[in-house]
Design an enzyme around this catalytic site. Structure first.
Site, PDB file in Angstrom:
ATOM      1  CE  LYS A   1      -3.975   4.557   0.213  1.00 52.21           C
ATOM      2  NZ  LYS A   1      -2.606   4.434   0.708  1.00 52.21           N
TER       3      LYS A   1
ATOM      4  CE1 TYR B   1       0.222   7.756   2.419  1.00 45.93           C
ATOM      5  CE2 TYR B   1       0.718   5.490   1.892  1.00 45.93           C
ATOM      6  CZ  TYR B   1      -0.142   6.437   2.401  1.00 45.93           C
ATOM      7  OH  TYR B   1      -1.353   6.035   2.917  1.00 45.93           O
TER       8      TYR B   1
ATOM      9  CG  ASP C   1      -1.827   1.220   1.244  1.00 41.56           C
ATOM     10  OD1 ASP C   1      -2.730   1.248   0.389  1.00 41.56           O
ATOM     11  OD2 ASP C   1      -1.627   2.145   2.052  1.00 41.56           O
TER      12      ASP C   1
ATOM     13  CG  HIS D   1      -4.834   9.531   0.043  1.00 46.80           C
ATOM     14  ND1 HIS D   1      -3.474   9.502  -0.120  1.00 46.80           N
ATOM     15  CD2 HIS D   1      -5.056   9.071   1.296  1.00 46.80           C
ATOM     16  CE1 HIS D   1      -2.909   9.039   0.981  1.00 46.80           C
ATOM     17  NE2 HIS D   1      -3.850   8.778   1.869  1.00 46.80           N
TER      18      HIS D   1
HETATM   19  N1  NAP Z   1      -5.624   5.979   3.367  1.00 51.90           N
HETATM   20  C1  NAP Z   1      -5.161   6.747   4.322  1.00 51.90           C
HETATM   21  O1  NAP Z   1      -5.582   7.910   4.504  1.00 51.90           O
HETATM   22  C2  NAP Z   1      -4.099   6.208   5.241  1.00 51.90           C
HETATM   23  C3  NAP Z   1      -3.814   6.873   6.439  1.00 51.90           C
HETATM   24  C4  NAP Z   1      -2.855   6.337   7.288  1.00 51.90           C
HETATM   25  C5  NAP Z   1      -2.204   5.148   6.944  1.00 51.90           C
HETATM   26  N2  NAP Z   1      -2.475   4.531   5.749  1.00 51.90           N
HETATM   27  C6  NAP Z   1      -1.785   3.277   5.344  1.00 51.90           C
HETATM   28  O2  NAP Z   1      -1.821   2.362   6.435  1.00 51.90           O
HETATM   29  C7  NAP Z   1      -0.486   1.949   6.756  1.00 51.90           C
HETATM   30  C8  NAP Z   1      -0.382   1.612   8.210  1.00 51.90           C
HETATM   31  O3  NAP Z   1      -0.853   2.675   9.020  1.00 51.90           O
HETATM   32  P1  NAP Z   1       0.042   3.408  10.114  1.00 51.90           P
HETATM   33  O4  NAP Z   1       1.465   3.313   9.735  1.00 51.90           O
HETATM   34  O5  NAP Z   1      -0.588   4.717  10.362  1.00 51.90           O
HETATM   35  O6  NAP Z   1      -0.270   2.563  11.455  1.00 51.90           O
HETATM   36  P2  NAP Z   1      -0.040   1.080  11.954  1.00 51.90           P
HETATM   37  O7  NAP Z   1       0.321   0.159  10.855  1.00 51.90           O
HETATM   38  O8  NAP Z   1      -1.211   0.783  12.805  1.00 51.90           O
HETATM   39  O9  NAP Z   1       1.203   1.269  12.929  1.00 51.90           O
HETATM   40  C9  NAP Z   1       2.510   1.415  12.454  1.00 51.90           C
HETATM   41  C10 NAP Z   1       3.421   1.476  13.669  1.00 51.90           C
HETATM   42  O10 NAP Z   1       3.351   0.246  14.386  1.00 51.90           O
HETATM   43  C11 NAP Z   1       4.646  -0.280  14.656  1.00 51.90           C
HETATM   44  N3  NAP Z   1       4.500  -1.732  14.541  1.00 51.90           N
HETATM   45  C12 NAP Z   1       4.335  -2.451  13.406  1.00 51.90           C
HETATM   46  N4  NAP Z   1       4.215  -3.753  13.686  1.00 51.90           N
HETATM   47  C13 NAP Z   1       4.288  -3.870  15.023  1.00 51.90           C
HETATM   48  C14 NAP Z   1       4.240  -4.974  15.896  1.00 51.90           C
HETATM   49  N5  NAP Z   1       4.069  -6.207  15.437  1.00 51.90           N
HETATM   50  N6  NAP Z   1       4.352  -4.731  17.242  1.00 51.90           N
HETATM   51  C15 NAP Z   1       4.510  -3.469  17.702  1.00 51.90           C
HETATM   52  N7  NAP Z   1       4.574  -2.383  16.923  1.00 51.90           N
HETATM   53  C16 NAP Z   1       4.461  -2.582  15.584  1.00 51.90           C
HETATM   54  C17 NAP Z   1       5.525   0.324  13.592  1.00 51.90           C
HETATM   55  O11 NAP Z   1       6.843   0.513  14.058  1.00 51.90           O
HETATM   56  P3  NAP Z   1       8.131  -0.177  13.335  1.00 51.90           P
HETATM   57  O12 NAP Z   1       8.171   0.254  11.908  1.00 51.90           O
HETATM   58  O13 NAP Z   1       9.262   0.342  14.136  1.00 51.90           O
HETATM   59  O14 NAP Z   1       7.919  -1.662  13.503  1.00 51.90           O
HETATM   60  C18 NAP Z   1       4.866   1.685  13.328  1.00 51.90           C
HETATM   61  O15 NAP Z   1       5.359   2.619  14.242  1.00 51.90           O
HETATM   62  C19 NAP Z   1       0.375   3.129   6.300  1.00 51.90           C
HETATM   63  O16 NAP Z   1       1.728   2.773   6.160  1.00 51.90           O
HETATM   64  C20 NAP Z   1      -0.314   3.488   4.998  1.00 51.90           C
HETATM   65  O17 NAP Z   1       0.091   2.594   3.977  1.00 51.90           O
HETATM   66  C21 NAP Z   1      -3.435   5.036   4.915  1.00 51.90           C
END
Ligand code: NAP
Length: 339
Positions: free
Chosen positions: A85, A60, A55, A119
């Site tokens: 997106k 990004y 994704d 997006h």
């Molecule tokens: N469409 C939209 O508007 C939108 C908005 C926000 C996000 N997104 C997408 O969703 C993806 C994920 O969302 P997000 O990055 O906001 O939040 P998330 O995936 O809920 O959380 C990411 C965080 O969790 C940590 N993490 C990952 N696996 C873990 C585990 N097994 N145990 C403990 N901590 C863990 C990561 O740190 P480390 O890297 O240090 O492991 C990172 O700091 C984004 O990368 C993006 O592609 C889309």
């Protein structure tokens, strides 16, 4: 080898793997806040952990790196589902939408894009910085932008089109004029914000839900992974709270795109565990039993003094946020800053 996770079938027959790697790195560009590069993380994800779903987004600023890894990996391109997106700043005309698509297409360099999502419901004006997208605002409505995306869909260069951050309210408006029903709605989703009413609505319309921030962005201001119910179920299933949160989402028919740049977590996040229906219901109840555990987190991604999210109010977004951090008017307001 591909990790043995379920696939979901979209309304156009395409199949989407239930777990993908999130490539928003917490800041624009290809390097995350830990100093790790998306190229290594994605290579590990595909080649070592068996991910087949990625994704990214124009916003990004890492499409070129994502495309390079997918192109040069040992896994055939057609086995990997790549989502990107359309950015909010590329919505002022049909030409701008086409140019944004061409730019993503070129940066990814993959011959086709699996899914291209709007997006946000709103665009942003390059002249005034103001949001548009709703009827009566100064710029194309999201329905008009969708019509531009539908034309690009006809070209065959993108296999699936969809939306992101759309509420029931805005989907209702979109569906009045859409010729193509969006195949995907990517929204924030985790045990503190399951958004089941939206998911039920989308299911009835044939729209698949992908959960973003499925771990509740643990580095920031949330305690999703510290929740005691998740911890208890993790113990019962010899797994971790992250695996439980992701397995719960997939058991409910939603795909997830957790971000990590650490190989051990990348592997962990695609190792789903089987949950009983009782365990799924217990997680479903977390956000109902404690009002502070019903909250939208990504609201802070785009806050401002005017209390809008990228220029739209919560009412315009149709967002029920539950407990509200960061001074937004509502039920919460105890958290005053973010990392
Ligand atoms: N469409 C939209 O508007 C939108 C908005 C926000 C996000 N997104 C997408 O969703 C993806 C994920 O969302 P997000 O990055 O906001 O939040 P998330 O995936 O809920 O959380 C990411 C965080 O969790 C940590 N993490 C990952 N696996 C873990 C585990 N097994 N145990 C403990 N901590 C863990 C990561 O740190 P480390 O890297 O240090 O492991 C990172 O700091 C984004 O990368 C993006 O592609 C889309």
């Amino acid at each position: 080898m591909a990790a043995p996770v379920p696939h979901f079938t979209l309304n156009n027959g395409q199949k989407i793997p239930s777990v993908g790697l999130g490539c928003w790195l917490g800041q624009p560009g290809a390097v995350d806040t830990n100093g790790r590069n998306v190229k290594q993380a994605l290579k590990d994800a595909i080649e070592e952990a068996g991910y087949r779903h990625v994704d990214t987004a124009a916003l990004y600023q890492d499409e070129a790196e994502v495309g390079e890894v997918v192109r040069t990996s040992s896994v055939p391109r057609e086995e990997i589902f790549v989502t990107t997106k359309l950015g909010n700043s590329s919505r002022e005309s049909a030409e701008a939408v086409q140019a944004a698509f061409d730019d993503s297409f070129k940066k990814l360099g993959l011959g086709y894009i699996d899914a291209w999502l709007m997006h946000w419901p709103q665009g942003v004006s390059s002249k005034t910085g103001k949001a548009f997208g709703l009827e009566g605002q100064d710029g194309p409505t999201f329905g008009e932008t969708w019509a531009d995306m539908e034309k690009i869909y006809e070209s065959g260069k993108v296999k699936t089109i969809g939306v992101s951050n759309f509420s029931i309210q805005n989907l209702e408006t979109l569906l009045k004029t859409a010729k193509v029903v969006p195949a995907i709605n990517q929204v924030e989703g985790h045990p503190f914000h399951p958004d089941d009413a939206l998911a039920d609505y989308c299911k009835a319309k044939g729209i698949h839900i992908t959960y973003y921030s499925p771990l509740g962005q643990p580095l920031k201001r949330t305690d999703v992974l510290k929740d005691e119910v998740l911890a208890e179920i993790a113990k019962q299933t010899s797994s971790t709270s992250s695996q439980v949160a992701l397995s719960w989402a997939v058991a409910k028919g939603r795909s997830v795109v957790p971000k990590s740049s650490r190989i051990e977590r990348i592997k962990q996040n695609i190792s789903l565990v089987e949950l009983s229906s009782e365990q799924v219901s217990r997680i479903d109840r977390i956000h109902k039993e404690d009002p502070k555990k019903y909250t939208r987190l990504n609201i802070a991604a785009a806050n401002g003094d005017d209390k809008t999210v990228f220029g739209l109010t919560l009412e315009q977004l149709g967002w029920d946020c539950g407990f509200l951090p960061l001074g937004f008017p509502g039920k919460g307001n105890t958290i005053t800053s973010i990392d």
